[in-house]
Design a protein around this motif. Structure first.
Motif, PDB file in Angstrom:
ATOM      1  N   LYS A   5      37.876  18.438 -98.421  1.00 47.80           N
ATOM      2  CA  LYS A   5      36.922  17.369 -98.688  1.00 47.80           C
ATOM      3  C   LYS A   5      36.330  17.537-100.084  1.00 47.80           C
ATOM      4  N   VAL A   6      36.598  16.565-100.923  1.00 47.09           N
ATOM      5  CA  VAL A   6      36.042  16.550-102.282  1.00 47.09           C
ATOM      6  C   VAL A   6      34.886  15.559-102.280  1.00 47.09           C
ATOM      7  N   ALA A   7      33.728  16.012-102.736  1.00 50.13           N
ATOM      8  CA  ALA A   7      32.568  15.115-102.815  1.00 50.13           C
ATOM      9  C   ALA A   7      32.250  14.806-104.274  1.00 50.13           C
ATOM     10  N   LEU A   8      32.190  13.518-104.559  1.00 51.63           N
ATOM     11  CA  LEU A   8      31.879  13.043-105.908  1.00 51.63           C
ATOM     12  C   LEU A   8      30.432  12.587-105.906  1.00 51.63           C
ATOM     13  N   ILE A   9      29.569  13.261-106.679  1.00 51.83           N
ATOM     14  CA  ILE A   9      28.198  12.783-106.816  1.00 51.83           C
ATOM     15  C   ILE A   9      28.111  12.098-108.175  1.00 51.83           C
ATOM     16  N   GLY A  10      28.080  10.765-108.132  1.00 46.36           N
ATOM     17  CA  GLY A  10      28.191   9.969-109.353  1.00 46.36           C
ATOM     18  C   GLY A  10      29.581   9.379-109.455  1.00 46.36           C
ATOM     19  N   TRP A  27      46.027  17.785-104.644  1.00 47.92           N
ATOM     20  CA  TRP A  27      45.305  18.840-103.931  1.00 47.92           C
ATOM     21  C   TRP A  27      44.042  18.348-103.224  1.00 47.92           C
ATOM     22  N   ALA A  28      43.757  17.046-103.277  1.00 49.11           N
ATOM     23  CA  ALA A  28      42.543  16.500-102.641  1.00 49.11           C
ATOM     24  C   ALA A  28      42.930  15.703-101.398  1.00 49.11           C
ATOM     25  N   GLN A  29      42.547  16.223-100.210  1.00 51.90           N
ATOM     26  CA  GLN A  29      42.961  15.531 -98.991  1.00 51.90           C
ATOM     27  C   GLN A  29      42.090  14.323 -98.682  1.00 51.90           C
ATOM     28  N   HIS A  30      40.766  14.477 -98.913  1.00 49.64           N
ATOM     29  CA  HIS A  30      39.827  13.403 -98.573  1.00 49.64           C
ATOM     30  C   HIS A  30      38.741  13.400 -99.635  1.00 49.64           C
ATOM     31  N   ILE A  31      38.487  12.254-100.250  1.00 51.93           N
ATOM     32  CA  ILE A  31      37.498  12.180-101.326  1.00 51.93           C
ATOM     33  C   ILE A  31      36.375  11.237-100.912  1.00 51.93           C
ATOM     34  N   VAL A  32      35.157  11.775-100.845  1.00 50.31           N
ATOM     35  CA  VAL A  32      34.003  10.917-100.536  1.00 50.31           C
ATOM     36  C   VAL A  32      33.133  10.811-101.790  1.00 50.31           C
ATOM     37  N   GLY A  33      32.369   9.707-101.842  1.00 49.56           N
ATOM     38  CA  GLY A  33      31.561   9.503-103.032  1.00 49.56           C
ATOM     39  C   GLY A  33      30.151   9.044-102.721  1.00 49.56           C
ATOM     40  N   TYR A  34      29.234   9.477-103.586  1.00 48.74           N
ATOM     41  CA  TYR A  34      27.861   8.977-103.538  1.00 48.74           C
ATOM     42  C   TYR A  34      27.490   8.530-104.946  1.00 48.74           C
ATOM     43  N   SER A  35      26.829   7.392-105.060  1.00 46.06           N
ATOM     44  CA  SER A  35      26.272   6.947-106.333  1.00 46.06           C
ATOM     45  C   SER A  35      24.863   6.454-106.062  1.00 46.06           C
ATOM     46  N   ALA A  36      23.958   6.625-107.014  1.00 47.42           N
ATOM     47  CA  ALA A  36      22.593   6.138-106.846  1.00 47.42           C
ATOM     48  C   ALA A  36      22.607   4.628-106.572  1.00 47.42           C
ATOM     49  N   SER A  37      23.532   3.932-107.207  1.00 46.36           N
ATOM     50  CA  SER A  37      23.619   2.486-106.976  1.00 46.36           C
ATOM     51  C   SER A  37      24.652   2.195-105.895  1.00 46.36           C
ATOM     52  N   ALA A  38      24.192   1.431-104.850  1.00 48.12           N
ATOM     53  CA  ALA A  38      25.074   1.103-103.726  1.00 48.12           C
ATOM     54  C   ALA A  38      26.269   0.284-104.195  1.00 48.12           C
ATOM     55  N   SER A  56      23.960   9.189 -98.742  1.00 51.27           N
ATOM     56  CA  SER A  56      23.079  10.219 -99.296  1.00 51.27           C
ATOM     57  C   SER A  56      23.911  11.349 -99.876  1.00 51.27           C
ATOM     58  N   ILE A  57      23.275  12.117-100.779  1.00 55.42           N
ATOM     59  CA  ILE A  57      23.949  13.276-101.369  1.00 55.42           C
ATOM     60  C   ILE A  57      24.273  14.293-100.270  1.00 55.42           C
ATOM     61  N   ALA A  58      23.317  14.505 -99.358  1.00 50.59           N
ATOM     62  CA  ALA A  58      23.520  15.496 -98.293  1.00 50.59           C
ATOM     63  C   ALA A  58      24.748  15.150 -97.453  1.00 50.59           C
ATOM     64  N   GLN A  59      24.871  13.871 -97.067  1.00 47.12           N
ATOM     65  CA  GLN A  59      26.018  13.446 -96.270  1.00 47.12           C
ATOM     66  C   GLN A  59      27.328  13.658 -97.018  1.00 47.12           C
ATOM     67  N   THR A  74      19.677  13.526-117.108  1.00 48.59           N
ATOM     68  CA  THR A  74      18.300  13.511-116.596  1.00 48.59           C
ATOM     69  C   THR A  74      18.251  13.480-115.066  1.00 48.59           C
ATOM     70  N   ALA A  75      19.355  13.138-114.407  1.00 51.60           N
ATOM     71  CA  ALA A  75      19.380  13.098-112.941  1.00 51.60           C
ATOM     72  C   ALA A  75      19.868  14.413-112.340  1.00 51.60           C
ATOM     73  N   THR A  76      20.331  15.319-113.183  1.00 50.38           N
ATOM     74  CA  THR A  76      20.984  16.538-112.690  1.00 50.38           C
ATOM     75  C   THR A  76      20.067  17.382-111.806  1.00 50.38           C
ATOM     76  N   ASN A  77      18.839  17.584-112.259  1.00 53.81           N
ATOM     77  CA  ASN A  77      17.917  18.453-111.528  1.00 53.81           C
ATOM     78  C   ASN A  77      17.709  17.975-110.087  1.00 53.81           C
ATOM     79  N   ALA A  78      17.409  16.693-109.931  1.00 56.34           N
ATOM     80  CA  ALA A  78      17.181  16.116-108.600  1.00 56.34           C
ATOM     81  C   ALA A  78      18.443  16.217-107.741  1.00 56.34           C
ATOM     82  N   CYS A  79      19.601  15.998-108.364  1.00 56.50           N
ATOM     83  CA  CYS A  79      20.857  16.092-107.606  1.00 56.50           C
ATOM     84  C   CYS A  79      21.089  17.522-107.118  1.00 56.50           C
ATOM     85  N   PHE A  80      20.851  18.500-107.996  1.00 57.11           N
ATOM     86  CA  PHE A  80      20.993  19.912-107.593  1.00 57.11           C
ATOM     87  C   PHE A  80      20.108  20.208-106.379  1.00 57.11           C
ATOM     88  N   GLU A  81      18.877  19.731-106.419  1.00 60.30           N
ATOM     89  CA  GLU A  81      17.945  19.979-105.303  1.00 60.30           C
ATOM     90  C   GLU A  81      18.472  19.409-103.993  1.00 60.30           C
TER      91      GLU A  81
END
Lengths: 294, 294
Positions: A5-10, A27-38, A56-59, A74-81
């Protein structure tokens, strides 16, 4: 090498291109993505860049063995958290921003007992257009990638990170975060500042629009980078402020030497300075210091 | 339109490309060439760029109905002096240098009763490599050409000059010599100075060679023009000295605004300035102010 599972944040140009390239590399079996904009998430999904869009990022991060963070700096810190509590302890987390010292500081502050998962990288690739619609499976191919591993980065994570980017066709150079930021202030951030300032300096003249309209191929190529995303570049220049200011100072010294040689009608001195720059640029080749992938 | 004898004074990239394009366009019956260097003349001849190589300017110009002068700007005056006595009174004489006020002054001083034959032009085209071996029949195709006719230029000469460049695929814009030099100081000479100064500013740092080696596609395109011929650019910058110094002053004001916004950590001001430059550059198109050939 396989990732379940590859997760793309952004899900923008950089993240989308990574997903497309990963799919091609196999090498990527399943790719999921999250973006701040729906709408960006939905666009990435409908284009087939990601297999599932998460709310959500957590999901998105839950259960992933590879997480790529590709958001404005500028969004990196919040994403890391948001990433840290959801991250598997054996996962690899990478972030692809254009500055590295600030990212390393943010990681130290936020990633806690997942810090070993993190390997910061900077692919030297991009376009003057933003958004997943411009994503390109070949964006990272034959391009340099600067890796700035932290002392805390896990050996297996660093090894996997290298394999991943080599599989996408990138040439890897290792630098410290500080050396990275100093170098890119000189060869990337400064050219942007100079292209912006040239355009501003011309446009502030009363016939500025007429002047700019006369630009030819030289102006076109010189100023191409000025069309890059303003928010991304505001962030890069403020984040890497000290190194950029240092490079501006070096540049101003050199500009003054040219100005003096022109003003003093000293053609020999001027020719010598031009010839030195011209010889250096003529011999320069992109990626000449990088070794091809192993 | 037909020319019985075309004389090329200067068999380099610009002159050689003109000869190749003229041949393709079909209006040049016989093309002779003169170059200060005998080996350049022979190279042009053996490549078939010219039909005959002449040993002097006078021999080349004798009987020609079209003369193209394409030599470094510092050689123009002497060439004019040699051309004038040999020039047919009904001939068209053009010169293709990158600055125009100085050329107009040289023409006034040297061409005497042949002044009406002369139409100064500046094709906005070139390469980072010099010499007839890089000549290209398509160099002027879909490119802007600035024509700066003098009050003394004959009406039929101006008309013929327009037809010639249109037949090669150029888009013609008319400017006064002074307006030309002011505009190109801004959109061409300044980008060269900035690219030179960036390279010099980096290279004078103790790890300059390492820094430059890390440049990516942005650096490549921004600095491409820095590889241009040093003698040609020494001459352009010294010849157009006053306009270049004026543009350096405008640029320094704009750079200082960027420096202040970065230094003062004023991201909103910085973003606004970047966005303005970015919008301008994004909308800019090469030759957008030129009308296609009639």
């Amino acid at each position: 090498m396989k990732f379940e599972k590859v997760a793309l944040i952004g899900c923008g140009l950089m993240g989308g291109s990574f997903a497309l390239a990963a799919r091609e590399a196999g090498w990527a079996q399943h790719i999921v993505g999250y973006s701040a904009s729906a709408s960006s998430r939905q666009k990435a999904l409908s284009m087939g860049v990601i297999d599932a869009a998460e709310d959500s990022i957590a999901q998105a991060v839950q259960g992933a063995d590879l997480v790529l963070l590709a958001v404005p700096v500028t969004a990196t810190n919040a994403c890391f958290e948001a990433i840290a509590p959801a991250l598997r302890s054996d996962a690899l987390l990478m972030e692809v921003g254009s500055t590295k010292s600030d990212i390393v500081a943010a990681a130290l502050n936020t990633l806690g007992d997942k810090l070993h998962c993190f390997v910061p990288v900077h692919p030297i690739a991009g376009k003057e257009v933003a958004g997943v619609e411009h994503a390109d499976a070949d964006l990272y191919k034959d391009r340099a990638l600067i890796m700035t591993p932290m002392a805390s980065s896990g050996a297996s994570q660093v090894q996997l990170a290298k394999q991943i980017w080599q599989s996408l066709g990138s040439f890897i150079t290792e630098l410290s975060p500080a050396a990275h930021d100093a170098a890119f202030a000189a060869v990337s951030h400064m050219p942007h500042v100079l292209a912006y300032a040239l355009i501003r300096g011309i446009f502030q003249q009363k016939n500025g629009a007429d002047l700019i309209a006369l630009g030819g191929p030289g102006f076109r190529d010189f100023s191409r980078i000025a069309a890059s995303d303003p928010v991304v570049w505001r962030d890069i220049l403020t984040t890497n402020r000290e190194q950029v200011l240092l490079q501006i100072a070096h540049f101003k010294d050199a500009l003054e030497e040219f100005e003096n040689a022109i003003e003093a009608k000293h053609p020999k001195a001027l020719e010598d300075m031009i010839r030195q720059a011209s010889d250096l640029r003529f011999k320069w080749r992109i990626g000449a210091n990088q070794t091809p992938k192993a």
